[in-house]
Design a protein around this motif. Sequence first.
Motif, PDB file in Angstrom:
ATOM      1  N   VAL A 171       0.855  -1.201   0.000  1.00 35.06           N
ATOM      2  CA  VAL A 171       0.000   0.000   0.000  1.00 35.06           C
ATOM      3  C   VAL A 171       0.887   1.246   0.000  1.00 35.06           C
ATOM      4  O   VAL A 171       0.649   2.206  -0.726  1.00 35.06           O
ATOM      5  CB  VAL A 171      -0.949  -0.008   1.222  1.00 35.06           C
ATOM      6  CG1 VAL A 171      -1.547   1.367   1.465  1.00 35.06           C
ATOM      7  CG2 VAL A 171      -2.061  -1.020   1.017  1.00 35.06           C
ATOM      8  N   VAL A 172       1.949   1.225   0.792  1.00 34.90           N
ATOM      9  CA  VAL A 172       2.847   2.389   0.869  1.00 34.90           C
ATOM     10  C   VAL A 172       3.686   2.503  -0.407  1.00 34.90           C
ATOM     11  O   VAL A 172       3.820   3.580  -0.978  1.00 34.90           O
ATOM     12  CB  VAL A 172       3.774   2.293   2.107  1.00 34.90           C
ATOM     13  CG1 VAL A 172       4.693   3.504   2.163  1.00 34.90           C
ATOM     14  CG2 VAL A 172       2.958   2.185   3.378  1.00 34.90           C
ATOM     15  N   ARG A 173       4.234   1.386  -0.868  1.00 36.62           N
ATOM     16  CA  ARG A 173       5.116   1.448  -2.038  1.00 36.62           C
ATOM     17  C   ARG A 173       4.345   1.575  -3.357  1.00 36.62           C
ATOM     18  O   ARG A 173       4.874   2.070  -4.339  1.00 36.62           O
ATOM     19  CB  ARG A 173       5.993   0.184  -2.121  1.00 36.62           C
ATOM     20  CG  ARG A 173       7.112   0.171  -1.087  1.00 36.62           C
ATOM     21  CD  ARG A 173       8.122  -0.898  -1.419  1.00 36.62           C
ATOM     22  NE  ARG A 173       8.777  -0.638  -2.681  1.00 36.62           N
ATOM     23  CZ  ARG A 173       8.986  -1.561  -3.614  1.00 36.62           C
ATOM     24  NH1 ARG A 173       8.586  -2.791  -3.443  1.00 36.62           N
ATOM     25  NH2 ARG A 173       9.601  -1.252  -4.728  1.00 36.62           N
ATOM     26  N   GLY A 174       3.103   1.085  -3.355  1.00 38.79           N
ATOM     27  CA  GLY A 174       2.294   1.188  -4.568  1.00 38.79           C
ATOM     28  C   GLY A 174       2.629   0.143  -5.614  1.00 38.79           C
ATOM     29  O   GLY A 174       2.071   0.158  -6.697  1.00 38.79           O
ATOM     30  N   VAL A 175       3.554  -0.751  -5.307  1.00 37.67           N
ATOM     31  CA  VAL A 175       3.911  -1.817  -6.259  1.00 37.67           C
ATOM     32  C   VAL A 175       4.121  -3.145  -5.529  1.00 37.67           C
ATOM     33  O   VAL A 175       4.279  -3.164  -4.302  1.00 37.67           O
ATOM     34  CB  VAL A 175       5.228  -1.501  -7.022  1.00 37.67           C
ATOM     35  CG1 VAL A 175       5.025  -0.424  -8.049  1.00 37.67           C
ATOM     36  CG2 VAL A 175       6.341  -1.138  -6.070  1.00 37.67           C
ATOM     37  N   ASN A 176       4.132  -4.211  -6.300  1.00 36.89           N
ATOM     38  CA  ASN A 176       4.365  -5.541  -5.734  1.00 36.89           C
ATOM     39  C   ASN A 176       5.724  -5.583  -5.020  1.00 36.89           C
ATOM     40  O   ASN A 176       6.703  -5.048  -5.526  1.00 36.89           O
ATOM     41  CB  ASN A 176       4.344  -6.558  -6.872  1.00 36.89           C
ATOM     42  CG  ASN A 176       4.560  -7.964  -6.377  1.00 36.89           C
ATOM     43  OD1 ASN A 176       5.643  -8.312  -5.900  1.00 36.89           O
ATOM     44  ND2 ASN A 176       3.541  -8.776  -6.478  1.00 36.89           N
ATOM     45  N   SER A 177       5.740  -6.189  -3.834  1.00 35.08           N
ATOM     46  CA  SER A 177       6.978  -6.150  -3.042  1.00 35.08           C
ATOM     47  C   SER A 177       7.549  -7.538  -2.758  1.00 35.08           C
ATOM     48  O   SER A 177       8.353  -7.697  -1.839  1.00 35.08           O
ATOM     49  CB  SER A 177       6.717  -5.398  -1.731  1.00 35.08           C
ATOM     50  OG  SER A 177       6.348  -4.086  -2.018  1.00 35.08           O
ATOM     51  N   ASP A 178       7.121  -8.539  -3.526  1.00 32.22           N
ATOM     52  CA  ASP A 178       7.633  -9.906  -3.338  1.00 32.22           C
ATOM     53  C   ASP A 178       9.162  -9.949  -3.381  1.00 32.22           C
ATOM     54  O   ASP A 178       9.807 -10.504  -2.504  1.00 32.22           O
ATOM     55  CB  ASP A 178       7.106 -10.830  -4.448  1.00 32.22           C
ATOM     56  CG  ASP A 178       5.684 -11.271  -4.184  1.00 32.22           C
ATOM     57  OD1 ASP A 178       5.269 -11.167  -3.019  1.00 32.22           O
ATOM     58  OD2 ASP A 178       4.996 -11.692  -5.126  1.00 32.22           O
ATOM     59  N   GLY A 179       9.710  -9.353  -4.444  1.00 37.24           N
ATOM     60  CA  GLY A 179      11.167  -9.392  -4.671  1.00 37.24           C
ATOM     61  C   GLY A 179      11.972  -8.795  -3.524  1.00 37.24           C
ATOM     62  O   GLY A 179      12.825  -9.479  -2.943  1.00 37.24           O
ATOM     63  N   PRO A 180      11.699  -7.508  -3.176  1.00 35.39           N
ATOM     64  CA  PRO A 180      12.469  -6.898  -2.086  1.00 35.39           C
ATOM     65  C   PRO A 180      12.358  -7.665  -0.761  1.00 35.39           C
ATOM     66  O   PRO A 180      13.351  -7.863  -0.073  1.00 35.39           O
ATOM     67  CB  PRO A 180      11.864  -5.501  -1.956  1.00 35.39           C
ATOM     68  CG  PRO A 180      11.315  -5.200  -3.295  1.00 35.39           C
ATOM     69  CD  PRO A 180      10.845  -6.510  -3.842  1.00 35.39           C
ATOM     70  N   ILE A 181      11.142  -8.139  -0.420  1.00 29.47           N
ATOM     71  CA  ILE A 181      10.970  -8.867   0.851  1.00 29.47           C
ATOM     72  C   ILE A 181      11.789 -10.156   0.829  1.00 29.47           C
ATOM     73  O   ILE A 181      12.470 -10.504   1.790  1.00 29.47           O
ATOM     74  CB  ILE A 181       9.469  -9.136   1.153  1.00 29.47           C
ATOM     75  CG1 ILE A 181       8.758  -7.814   1.449  1.00 29.47           C
ATOM     76  CG2 ILE A 181       9.303 -10.110   2.323  1.00 29.47           C
ATOM     77  CD1 ILE A 181       7.276  -7.932   1.740  1.00 29.47           C
ATOM     78  N   GLU A 182      11.729 -10.840  -0.305  1.00 32.40           N
ATOM     79  CA  GLU A 182      12.476 -12.086  -0.455  1.00 32.40           C
ATOM     80  C   GLU A 182      13.982 -11.835  -0.293  1.00 32.40           C
ATOM     81  O   GLU A 182      14.680 -12.570   0.406  1.00 32.40           O
ATOM     82  CB  GLU A 182      12.193 -12.620  -1.860  1.00 32.40           C
ATOM     83  CG  GLU A 182      12.454 -14.088  -2.020  1.00 32.40           C
ATOM     84  CD  GLU A 182      11.820 -14.560  -3.317  1.00 32.40           C
ATOM     85  OE1 GLU A 182      10.591 -14.565  -3.414  1.00 32.40           O
ATOM     86  OE2 GLU A 182      12.575 -14.908  -4.232  1.00 32.40           O
ATOM     87  N   HIS A 183      14.435 -10.770  -0.931  1.00 29.47           N
ATOM     88  CA  HIS A 183      15.859 -10.421  -0.869  1.00 29.47           C
ATOM     89  C   HIS A 183      16.271 -10.094   0.573  1.00 29.47           C
ATOM     90  O   HIS A 183      17.302 -10.572   1.060  1.00 29.47           O
ATOM     91  CB  HIS A 183      16.110  -9.226  -1.789  1.00 29.47           C
ATOM     92  CG  HIS A 183      17.552  -8.846  -1.899  1.00 29.47           C
ATOM     93  ND1 HIS A 183      18.532  -9.761  -2.201  1.00 29.47           N
ATOM     94  CD2 HIS A 183      18.192  -7.657  -1.726  1.00 29.47           C
ATOM     95  CE1 HIS A 183      19.698  -9.155  -2.212  1.00 29.47           C
ATOM     96  NE2 HIS A 183      19.522  -7.877  -1.922  1.00 29.47           N
ATOM     97  N   LEU A 184      15.442  -9.318   1.266  1.00 29.87           N
ATOM     98  CA  LEU A 184      15.759  -8.936   2.654  1.00 29.87           C
ATOM     99  C   LEU A 184      15.759 -10.166   3.567  1.00 29.87           C
ATOM    100  O   LEU A 184      16.556 -10.256   4.498  1.00 29.87           O
ATOM    101  CB  LEU A 184      14.749  -7.898   3.168  1.00 29.87           C
ATOM    102  CG  LEU A 184      14.803  -6.532   2.487  1.00 29.87           C
ATOM    103  CD1 LEU A 184      13.616  -5.669   2.896  1.00 29.87           C
ATOM    104  CD2 LEU A 184      16.106  -5.806   2.837  1.00 29.87           C
ATOM    105  N   MET A 185      14.860 -11.118   3.263  1.00 30.35           N
ATOM    106  CA  MET A 185      14.821 -12.351   4.064  1.00 30.35           C
ATOM    107  C   MET A 185      16.065 -13.196   3.807  1.00 30.35           C
ATOM    108  O   MET A 185      16.636 -13.766   4.728  1.00 30.35           O
ATOM    109  CB  MET A 185      13.559 -13.160   3.761  1.00 30.35           C
ATOM    110  CG  MET A 185      12.334 -12.536   4.400  1.00 30.35           C
ATOM    111  SD  MET A 185      10.878 -13.544   4.207  1.00 30.35           S
ATOM    112  CE  MET A 185      11.166 -14.836   5.386  1.00 30.35           C
ATOM    113  N   ASN A 186      16.472 -13.241   2.566  1.00 31.50           N
ATOM    114  CA  ASN A 186      17.678 -14.009   2.228  1.00 31.50           C
ATOM    115  C   ASN A 186      18.916 -13.441   2.894  1.00 31.50           C
ATOM    116  O   ASN A 186      19.840 -14.173   3.236  1.00 31.50           O
ATOM    117  CB  ASN A 186      17.878 -14.040   0.718  1.00 31.50           C
ATOM    118  CG  ASN A 186      17.040 -15.116   0.072  1.00 31.50           C
ATOM    119  OD1 ASN A 186      16.742 -16.119   0.694  1.00 31.50           O
ATOM    120  ND2 ASN A 186      16.623 -14.898  -1.148  1.00 31.50           N
TER     121      ASN A 186
END
Lengths: 174, 217
Positions: free
Chosen positions: A109-124
């Motif tokens: 909601v804040v970013r306005g775009v899909n955030s799958d990639g960044p979250i995955e990267h931060l988790m990795n």
Amino acid sequence: MDNQKIKAIIEALVFASPEPLTIKKITDILSERESVVKEAIFGLQNDLILRGIELVYVAGGWRLQTRPEFSEWIKRLKPTKKIKLTKPSLITLSIIAYKQPVTKQEVEVVRGVNSDGPIEHLMNLGLVEIAGQKKAPGNPYLYRTTKKFLSLLGLGDIGALPRIVTLYSSEVTE
Amino acid sequence: MHVHQPTFVGPVTELLDLSKKNGVDILKIRLSEITSDYLAGQQNINEIGQFLVIVSALCFLKSQRLLFEETESFEEEATFFQDIEDYKLHKEASLWFSDKLEFSDNIFFNIPAVDDEQEKEIEVSLSNLILHVTEIFLSKEEKGEIIIDEMRVSEKIEEIIKRLAEIKRISFINLIANLRDRIELVVTFLALLEMVRSELIRAVQYKPFAPIWIIRR
């Protein structure tokens, strides 16, 4: 036990510990009162003022680390692995850090775009982890920052993050 | 980017701020001209996103003014602008995180035990994997309308390969974190089993009961 010996033991314990050592752990090991341990820690911090290492409070515990002003020499000793994040990952990290625990949808909601990639990267990278599931339709996962995040950024706890409005105001006035 | 309109000349960000505060009559601003001017000029790849956000906010504002009386309060409008403000705040805050991470490179300390453990990988057994999936399967309640969705295992395999192409490993929980329903969970699980069998991936843990990681071979 005299204060000098307590300081020496704490120094040895923190040095040997693979992760920041909590006051509770130290008091348990030493069987001393918390106030005595705290006093020894501050004394030890003082003793290290002119040394190449310092005693700092990060990720809820105490850690011995090299002073940043000597990094140039240490880098000659061993190469470092720098964590470099892209802009989307940095913004996602900021949203999770300030709004945690937060769902992926709330981040989006804040970013306005899909955030799958960044979250995955931060988790990795071990900077973000799953904190549970929200009691809402679909039971979405909640994300929060990790101890490694605090440790890497040199923060004692999440409350040590600067107030977000302050950050923004200072940028605007510059 | 600068805007040249009969009622306003200046940066587009200022136009948005003033429009929100009614300092500029948004109805007299021709948005099509702003976007045409922008497209006619030379676009900076780093600023396109920001420009889109600002112009869409102006569009939203103008449509609201056209549809409703100015005196009405618009909860939706407030939420929309709150989200934009939130984004701006986090964009600025991200610079602080970037500086901190950059600075962390100058500090050395005992390497956490986690790094040692990562070298000792334990292969996850099939029964352990099934146990994990069953728990998640049961936690995903099926409610409401059932939509028949044809999903192929081969497509899922391709999707996982694509995700693993850029990063070497992904946590199992993250892989299944945002699946829509039980059907997609089952398809994902079958895809994983097939990938393990074909030796495309490995499923490992770094210590007993620790999270499962999927690693590409």
